[in-house]
Write an enzyme that holds these catalytic residues in place. Sequence first.
Site, PDB file in Angstrom:
ATOM      1  N   PRO A   1       0.800  -1.229   0.000  1.00  0.00           N
ATOM      2  CA  PRO A   1       0.000   0.000   0.000  1.00  0.00           C
ATOM      3  C   PRO A   1       0.830   1.275   0.000  1.00  0.00           C
ATOM      4  CG  PRO A   1      -0.821  -1.545   1.654  1.00  0.00           C
ATOM      5  CD  PRO A   1       0.498  -2.065   1.182  1.00  0.00           C
TER       6      PRO A   1
ATOM      7  N   HIS B   1      17.523 -13.386   7.228  1.00  0.00           N
ATOM      8  CA  HIS B   1      18.185 -12.489   8.175  1.00  0.00           C
ATOM      9  C   HIS B   1      19.694 -12.717   8.121  1.00  0.00           C
ATOM     10  CE1 HIS B   1      18.689  -9.709  11.289  1.00  0.00           C
ATOM     11  NE2 HIS B   1      17.891 -10.188  12.222  1.00  0.00           N
TER      12      HIS B   1
ATOM     13  N   ALA C   1      21.975 -10.258   9.330  1.00  0.00           N
ATOM     14  CA  ALA C   1      22.420  -9.066  10.058  1.00  0.00           C
ATOM     15  C   ALA C   1      22.397  -9.356  11.551  1.00  0.00           C
ATOM     16  CB  ALA C   1      21.529  -7.868   9.724  1.00  0.00           C
TER      17      ALA C   1
ATOM     18  N   TYR D   1      23.308 -12.771  13.774  1.00  0.00           N
ATOM     19  CA  TYR D   1      22.759 -14.095  13.497  1.00  0.00           C
ATOM     20  C   TYR D   1      23.745 -14.866  12.603  1.00  0.00           C
ATOM     21  CZ  TYR D   1      18.544 -12.534  15.791  1.00  0.00           C
ATOM     22  OH  TYR D   1      17.668 -12.071  16.745  1.00  0.00           O
TER      23      TYR D   1
END
Length: 332
Positions: A22, A171, A173, A176
Site C-alpha cells: 500500500p 536475516h 544481520a 545471526y
Amino acid sequence: MEMRELFEPVAIGRAGRAVLAPNHLVRSATYEGKADSSGAPTEAITNLYCALADGGVGTVITSYTRIAPYDQPASSQMVMYDDALIPAFRAMVDEVHAHGACVVAQLAHGSSNRQAHPDAARILGPSAMEHPTSGLRSEALTDDDLRAVPELFAAAARRAQEAGFDGVQLHCAHGYLLAQCISPLFNHRTDAYGGTWENRVRLVREVYTAVRAAVGEDYPVWIKMNSTDEVPGGLTRDDFLSMASVLAADGIDAIEVSGERWSDHGADERAYYAEAAEELAQRIDIPVILTGGIRDLADVEPLVKAGHVNLFGFARPLMKDTSYVEHLRAEL
C-alpha cells in the site's frame, strides 16, 4: 520522486513476483517475545500487526522466526520449523491482510554465539570461537551443517509460503548465523567458505538457491544485511556492496540495509546507513530498503529526492506508537 509518493502503492521487487504494498513504509523486524510455548503466533502478535496496518504501515516484516529446533535466541519467539503451525500462521496473515497491509516472514538461524540462548542445544558459527561480549562459544559449521542450513531455510520458506505470507526475508544481520558468515571477525575459515568476500558470502548464496528451489520462481525472497560491522577488521562497506550485488544478480528481490552495531548509535544520530543504501541502490536494479535511525521524513528526504532509495524501515518509533506512519503522513 516527491515525498507524498511515499504514501502511494508500490511494487517491491521484480516484475512477476513483487510484493504489492500500500505504501513505501515498512515495519522493520523487531523482537516481540509474544509467541506461545509451541512457537505459534498469539492473539497479541496478530493484534500488534493489525494495529501497525491500521496505523499506516504498508508492509509488516515479522520479528525473526526460528528455522531450527536447536536454535534458541530468545524465549516466546515464533518458529517456522513445524508444519503443524502453518494454520496458526495462516490465520494471522489473513487478519493482517484484512487490515490492509502486506506481511513478510523474517527467517533467522539464531544459534550463533552472539544471539543464542546459553541453553541452546547447539551454538554454531563459521568458526569455533568465543564471542567477546556474550562469552558463548560456537562450534564451527561442519560439512553436514553447511548442507543442512540451506535446507532449514528452504523448509521454513515453504511453510511461510503455504501460510500465505507475501514473501520471506532472510536475516543476514545483527549477529545471526548468516551475518557471522560474511564477517571476517567471526569467519576464520580457510576452506571455500572463508577468506575472500566471495567465499564468505557463499553459504548465503546457497541458502538463497535452496529457498528459491523450494518456493518457486514467483515468490518474493528478500534479505536483510549488515552493510558494515562498524569496527576495525570487520565487514567493510566495499565487501557488503560486492556481496549484495552478487545476491541481486542471483535473484534476490529486495535488500534491506542495516548494520551490526545499530543499537550503539545515539538518539541524535539519524539514518545511520544511508550512504551504504544509496550506493547500493545505484549499483543494482532491485529495491533497497533503508532502516536504522529514521525518525521523521526529514531524515529520508534527500534520498527520496535523489531517486534511488524510496523504501524505508521503521522499528523503534513503531514500538512506541503503532500509528507513527499516520503521524508522518500528517506532516505533509
